[in-house]
Design an enzyme around this catalytic site. Structure first.
Site, PDB file in Angstrom:
ATOM      1  N   SER A  31      -0.550  -7.603  -5.890  1.00  0.00           N
ATOM      2  CA  SER A  31      -1.455  -6.388  -5.262  1.00  0.00           C
ATOM      3  C   SER A  31      -0.985  -5.837  -4.216  1.00  0.00           C
ATOM      4  CB  SER A  31      -2.640  -7.394  -4.746  1.00  0.00           C
ATOM      5  OG  SER A  31      -3.027  -7.502  -3.653  1.00  0.00           O
ATOM      6  N   LYS A  32      -1.535  -4.446  -4.142  1.00  0.00           N
ATOM      7  CA  LYS A  32      -0.833  -3.534  -3.285  1.00  0.00           C
ATOM      8  C   LYS A  32      -1.240  -4.091  -1.677  1.00  0.00           C
ATOM      9  CE  LYS A  32       1.073  -0.009  -1.335  1.00  0.00           C
ATOM     10  NZ  LYS A  32       0.799   1.270  -1.272  1.00  0.00           N
ATOM     11  N   ARG A  33      -2.637  -4.609  -1.773  1.00  0.00           N
ATOM     12  CA  ARG A  33      -3.242  -4.879  -0.509  1.00  0.00           C
ATOM     13  C   ARG A  33      -2.419  -6.134   0.343  1.00  0.00           C
ATOM     14  NH1 ARG A  33      -7.235  -7.893   0.659  1.00  0.00           N
ATOM     15  NH2 ARG A  33      -7.769  -8.429  -1.527  1.00  0.00           N
ATOM     16  N   LYS A  34      -2.140  -6.984  -0.792  1.00  0.00           N
ATOM     17  CA  LYS A  34      -1.320  -8.414  -0.089  1.00  0.00           C
ATOM     18  C   LYS A  34       0.013  -8.030  -0.115  1.00  0.00           C
ATOM     19  CE  LYS A  34      -5.084 -11.374  -1.493  1.00  0.00           C
ATOM     20  NZ  LYS A  34      -5.396 -12.469  -2.410  1.00  0.00           N
ATOM     21  N   TYR A  59       0.324   5.220  -6.115  1.00  0.00           N
ATOM     22  CA  TYR A  59       1.830   4.914  -5.999  1.00  0.00           C
ATOM     23  C   TYR A  59       2.426   4.388  -7.207  1.00  0.00           C
ATOM     24  CZ  TYR A  59      -0.050   0.227  -5.899  1.00  0.00           C
ATOM     25  OH  TYR A  59      -0.728  -0.700  -6.166  1.00  0.00           O
TER      26      TYR A  59
END
Ligand code: GLU
Length: 556
Positions: free
Chosen positions: A298-301, A47
């Site tokens: 961060s993409k995850r968080k 992304y």
């Protein structure tokens, strides 16, 4: 032909062009003195990160303020990390936020004379340069397998080598003879092409980073891989070849590349190419909500790490760009105050004034900026942007808005287009809630009142207001009627008087209008109530007043 030249032919027999061909094909750009040529060079690995938008804006602005050229180059040499829609995610991200490069990959192909702008289409260029390096003895084929490389690493660990890696006495293939190489190639052995480093670990390299100032590091000693076994370059070699032939003057990239810069300096020198200027941008950080520490987005968080988040939430593109510009240069806010109507892209950006430490991405600040941006839009623009957003993300809202655009525009026009517009909306996803009481389909009654107003008094206010209300009033008449309700019910129309003598009254005209506001909208805070009543219409106002009165009487 000497052995190196024979080797170059053996390895790159298929390469029939020379570098002169590419030098002529990609001539000096002939730009005016001081014009900067920049490139944003993402890899299509997923992304578009908000840090990518930040970097791209830096490239575009650096080129723009100097009368130079910005390019978008797709770095797709790592096929293992590439994802299917990687390139379109990047291109969509830029077009969603109105960022345009002067050259490079676009949704409809490419523009510019220095392409192709996709690395996988430039393999001939890399191989041509590699062929010359081999012919000059500055590069060589290496047949070491992954196992052998692991072995070397293990030996280095055992003997506590300061610089682990493939070089000097550790570089087993550095001095293979032409005949040995030929034999192994004939045997079908796989090989990579490595740089033959002449670096010395006791010497230092220096470079002037535009953002960080002078940086000093040990010289590169590693025989870095230039071409992988499939003939495709590594990042390091592609960077050197591309930024030379694209005539990049300023390589602006993320700070994670600082440690590789000595390698790049060595490669530029070996190739005989002019070294570009480097600027390593800081990371985009945030304060962790849980432990309060500063960390990378961060993409995850953090959903806001992906640029698509801002589209989905419905931030106007100008708002995010304004916000990022303020992160790029702290002087932006003063400039904006002095030039409230100027196009953001005309800001006199200064690369040197970028901060070297990580910059904080703060959604609260973005929301404030976005509220300002939206507050100065006219109702027509707001309507169009909300409708576009709703079409993609909220079909129920879209249906309501588009069923009666004039009503929707009238709602969105309340307290707008005046010198002090309200700043309620930060993003289009907030509009549903913002206007919900204007649509019976969305409206939910809520008769909660501030503590100082008793239900009995509220019922009495509504009873009288029902009689007094006239949809044909102008705003002045409307307000006079509300004021006239006050005294007979024990309130005062005069707020000052109330403040001087609070015990003499149940409340003031503000409390009376709060009761009416809550009865009609379910809220204590809304834009101009008179306008709301006009749009709701006589019957709806009457019916909502009726219901509210019943509620307050029963609740008494
Ligand atoms: N493709 C590299 C990356 O995405 C680009 C670094 C550069 O700008 O040179 O990190």
């Amino acid at each position: 032909m000497n052995d190196n030249e024979r080797l170059a032919e053996l390895l790159f027999g298929g390469i029939d062009k020379t570098e002169e061909y590419f030098e002529a094909k990609y001539p000096d750009r002939g730009l005016k003195e001081g014009a900067r040529v920049t490139r944003f060079a993402p890899s299509p690995t997923g992304y578009l990160h908000v840090g990518g938008l930040f970097g791209a804006l830096t490239d575009i602005m650096t080129a723009r303020v100097s009368g130079g050229v910005s390019m978008l180059r797709i770095e797709d040499t790592d096929k293992k990390r590439e994802v299917d829609d990687g390139v379109s995610a990047i291109l969509d991200g830029f077009s969603d936020f109105g960022l345009d490069f002067d050259e490079g990959v676009t949704k409809d192909g490419e523009k510019g004379d220095y392409g192709p702008y996709t690395q996988s289409q430039r393999v001939e260029i890399y191989q041509t340069v590699a062929k010359r390096l081999v012919a000059e003895g500055k590069a060589y084929p290496c047949f070491c397998t992954a196992d052998e490389l692991n072995e070397i690493r293990a030996e280095q660990e055992k003997s506590d080598v300061l610089f682990p890696g493939y070089y000097g006495k550790w570089a087993r293939c550095r001095d293979l003879s032409y005949d040995e190489i030929k034999r192994r190639i004939d045997n079908g052995d796989k090989y990579v092409i490595r740089f033959r480093s002449d670096g010395d670990e006791s010497r230092k390299v220096f470079f002037d980073d535009i953002i960080r100032g002078k940086i000093e590091m040990p010289e590169n000693v590693i025989d870095e891989v230039l071409l992988k076994s499939d003939g495709v370059p590594t990042y390091h070699f592609a960077h050197v070849c591309d930024d030379h032939f694209m005539r990049t003057t300023h390589v602006i990239r993320a700070e994670e590349w600082i440690s590789s810069t000595p390698k790049h300096i060595a490669l530029f020198k070996a190739c005989g190419f002019k070294l570009p200027k480097y600027a390593h941008t800081p990371q985009v950080m945030k304060i962790d909500e849980e432990d309060g520490t500063k960390r990378k987005l961060s993409k995850r968080k953090d959903p806001e790490a992906a640029v698509s988040y801002f589209v989905e939430e419905g931030y106007p593109k100008e708002a995010l760009i304004e916000y990022l510009m303020g992160l790029l240069n702290s002087s932006f806010e003063d400039w904006r105050r002095a030039n409230p109507k100027e196009n953001v892209m005309n800001f006199p950006f200064n690369l040197k004034k970028m901060s070297a430490s990580g910059c904080l991405f703060d959604l609260v600040k973005l929301n404030d900026i976005s509220k300002n941006v939206i507050s100065v839009m006219n109702a027509e623009t707001v309507y169009n942007l909300v409708a576009d957003w709703a079409k993609a993300y909220d079909s129920e809202l879209y249906a309501l808005l588009s069923a009666d655009p004039e009503k929707a525009k009238a709602i969105l026009n309340i307290d707008r287009e005046n010198p002090k517009p309200r700043k309620d909306i930060a993003k289009w996803s907030e509009v549903r809630n913002y206007i919900s009481y204007m649509y019976s389909e969305l409206y939910k009654e809520n008769y909660e009142l501030p503590e100082n107003i008793a239900y009995g008094d509220a019922a009495a206010i509504i009873e009288e207001y029902k009689k007094a209300f006239d949809i044909n009033d102008d705003k002045q008449q409307w307000f006079e009627r509300i004021k006239a309700l006050c005294e007979p019910l024990g309130f005062t129309p005069n707020v000052k008087e109330y403040k001087q003598n609070p015990d003499a009254y149940k409340g003031h005209v503000g409390d009376v209008s709060t009761v009416i506001r809550v009865a009609l909208t379910g809220r204590t805070n809304t834009p101009d109530l008179y306008s709301i009543e006009c749009i709701l219409g006589k019957d709806e106002v009457a019916s909502r007043l009726e219901k509210a009165e019943d509620f307050y009487r029963e609740g008494k």
